[in-house]
Design an enzyme around this catalytic site. Sequence first.
Site, short mmCIF file in Angstrom:
data_model
loop_
_atom_site.label_atom_id
_atom_site.label_comp_id
_atom_site.label_asym_id
_atom_site.label_seq_id
_atom_site.Cartn_x
_atom_site.Cartn_y
_atom_site.Cartn_z
N ASP A 1 5.90 7.10 -5.53
CA ASP A 1 5.81 5.70 -5.18
C ASP A 1 6.05 4.90 -6.48
OD1 ASP A 1 4.78 3.21 -4.03
OD2 ASP A 1 3.00 3.64 -5.24
N ASP B 1 5.03 0.93 -7.47
CA ASP B 1 3.91 0.09 -7.93
C ASP B 1 2.58 0.85 -7.89
OD1 ASP B 1 6.08 -1.68 -7.16
OD2 ASP B 1 4.67 -3.34 -7.41
N ASP C 1 0.84 -2.81 -10.75
CA ASP C 1 1.35 -3.57 -9.61
C ASP C 1 2.23 -4.74 -10.06
OD1 ASP C 1 1.62 -3.96 -6.95
OD2 ASP C 1 -0.23 -5.11 -6.69
N THR D 1 10.15 3.95 -2.88
CA THR D 1 9.39 2.71 -3.06
C THR D 1 9.66 1.76 -1.90
OG1 THR D 1 9.24 0.73 -4.44
CG2 THR D 1 11.28 1.94 -4.58
N ASP E 1 0.81 -9.21 -1.52
CA ASP E 1 1.84 -9.59 -0.56
C ASP E 1 1.74 -8.66 0.64
OD1 ASP E 1 3.14 -7.17 -1.32
OD2 ASP E 1 4.17 -8.20 -2.94
N LYS F 1 7.79 5.70 4.78
CA LYS F 1 8.04 6.70 3.73
C LYS F 1 8.20 8.11 4.27
CE LYS F 1 6.45 4.03 -0.19
NZ LYS F 1 5.81 3.99 -1.51
N ASP G 1 -0.33 5.76 -4.29
CA ASP G 1 -1.67 5.17 -4.37
C ASP G 1 -2.17 4.64 -3.03
OD1 ASP G 1 0.43 3.03 -4.79
OD2 ASP G 1 -1.35 1.76 -4.60
#
Length: 369
Positions: free
Chosen positions: A103, A105, A111, A139, A293, A301, A325
């Site tokens: 991933d 961020d 972030d 991502t 957001d 994913k 995460d």
Amino acid sequence: MARTSHQRYVEIMRDVEDLINDHIAHQNRGTASRSKLKLLVPTVGTFFTPLLLAEAFTYQDQRRRISSRRFVPPSFNDIRLTLNSAQIMSLVRAGPLHLVTFDGDVTLYDDGDSLTAENPVISRILGLLERGIKVAIVTAAGYTESEKYHGRLYGLLDAMRAAVIERRLEKPNLVVMGGESNYLFVFNSEAEYCLEYVPRQMWLLDAMRLWSEEDIAALLDVAEAALKECVNNLGLSADVLRKERAVGIVPSIGSTVRFTREQLEETVLVTQQVVDMSAGKTIPFCAFNGGNDIFVDIGDKSWGVLACQRYFGGIQGSQTLHIGDQFLSAGANDFKARLACTTAWIASPAETVDLLDELALHDKERVDR
Ligand code: IMP
Ligand code: MG
């Protein structure tokens, strides 16, 4: 006291390990719904590998001194890290590991930040590539231009280019899958911004070819309306961002306030439900809380990882590790990767670095043995 606690914890871990092995035996016989573990934990998913929990606990206990604590029992984080170690040990033991997907961020960088040149994860990813392991960055960040991804990932991409030019790295296999499962770019040291766009027709899975543009637009229309209603009802100072394969809300331009956890979670759950009840039957989607957001993306994913596995010639879930995460089941986008492969749940970029070091250590032990 510490020794007695350690022994008891290890016994518990061994019992859970046995439950998982029994569940895997059921999986192989097609009777997973009747395993003891399934009865105890109805939401339990498919296991791609066994988990070496007892051994992993001993490893983490040495580092975190869990058994030496007198007042604080094993915590959520102790267990999360023990599970990560167990997964890595099993992957290396059963090996070889063929693909690591990351991933972006919070996993590779903080972030909203970018992967800058001094990020310690770079040398670890180069290490994976040197050992012949393929790498994908899966991502949610969804851009159509390689320039934008270079802007987020330049530290890694530039280091890879330098390593190729200096012949330290031969034909590294790295791809970027953006928008969860919507845009594929492959690393090429000679390409502008080091990334080459791969046309969808070259990598889409058969099931994805059935997603029509009309259905996609209809789903995003419903999601956009739901998001706007939440903005209104909750009085959020937010702008709606509509893209080709996603729609989201971000803080209004110029606004410095952060959305609260309650606002973010309510908006995700409402939007998820509204889309589920109408457009979500035909096309998979992913509504998630991105920290400050909220986005609804086409696909998720699990599709992103599956497409990478196929792009690299058919890598199995048991040979793939996704590191992310976001694994809480509601409003978290890495959770879906669990359908496609084994996973590790980290809480910061520093934990990703630790995990990759642990992987390299076990790998080396295996080679030495
Ligand atoms: P990830 O942690 O790498 O999956 O990235 C998630 C973040 O990417 C979100 O929180 C957003 O800030 C950002 N983002 C940018 N474009 C998109 C998009 O099209 N869909 C979802 N997230 C996006
Ligand atoms: Mg993330």
